[in-house]
Design an enzyme around this catalytic site. Sequence first.
Site: not given
Ligand code: GUN
Length: 305
Positions: A106, A129, A62
Amino acid sequence: MLDDNGHAKLAKLIDGKAISRAVRSEVAEETQRWTQDGHRPPYLAVVLVGDDPASASYVRGKARACGEAGINSDTITRDTSIAQDELIGLISDLNDDDGVDGILVQLPLPDHVDDDAVIRAIAPEKDVDGFHPASAGALMIGQPGFVSATPAGIVELLERSEIETRGKHAVIIGRSNIVGKPLANLLLRRGIDCTVTVCHSRTQDLPGIARQADTLVAAIGRAGFVTADMVKPGAAVIDVGINRVDDSSRERGYRLVGDVDFDGVSQVAGYITPVPGGVGPMTIAMLLRNTLDAARSRAQVALAD
Ligand code: GUN
């Protein structure tokens, strides 16, 4: 599917990598224009708790993608032992920081931390998110708000592949809060206009319902669950699953497969997403889009204040 001569015709591949590249370069261009207009670059704060290698790897991906799009980001790491109150305090500081446009925590978080309480602590205008209840509620009633990356990425794949959705039957297998439920709401939106059915582990005659789908989305986390006999000829099949199956021929001892039996289903479907390289790459692209949108809408609100 059969061609005009009655021969089996393979489904068209929906190339998530290529579509994600296109979205990312559009976001990069728009970000460049945004900064050329005198704004500071959008800024994403990523919070990573603990040392799970998979989470660390996602977060690196990311951060790299942000950099490529001209979006600034920092990853704030905290030890697994962090107390929930301290984590919520950190989020509260990020909420109050005018230089922060988007906040991403995350997941998963350590067991002693309540994920929902942490997500609720994020200011909805920074919830890139789309996991906050206010974002989920706004999506449900068709109001502006952030849509989480996986459902938004699926709709982007359908639109850019010119797959008709209006009045079509979408069947979603899986009722999770991060895919099934938000996707159902998104596909119902005016302009997308699907008729939506959501199936789950208690659904009776799931194969029979799946066979009615013009668009079939598998998001259940079971390798190869959707087989060719569950697919209407010509349907678009979207595979959200990422499952590890043992494979001694691979150096790492496993390979990744989706929830769809790709080889069988691609003989029947009209369109299909591969795993990897389908829905997965779209999630980062949509996160970048949300972060740029957060910067823009926060700047607009600041102007109006
Ligand atoms: N863990 C796995 N996929 C995601 C996501 O799209 N966002 C977040 N915050 N954690 C994740």
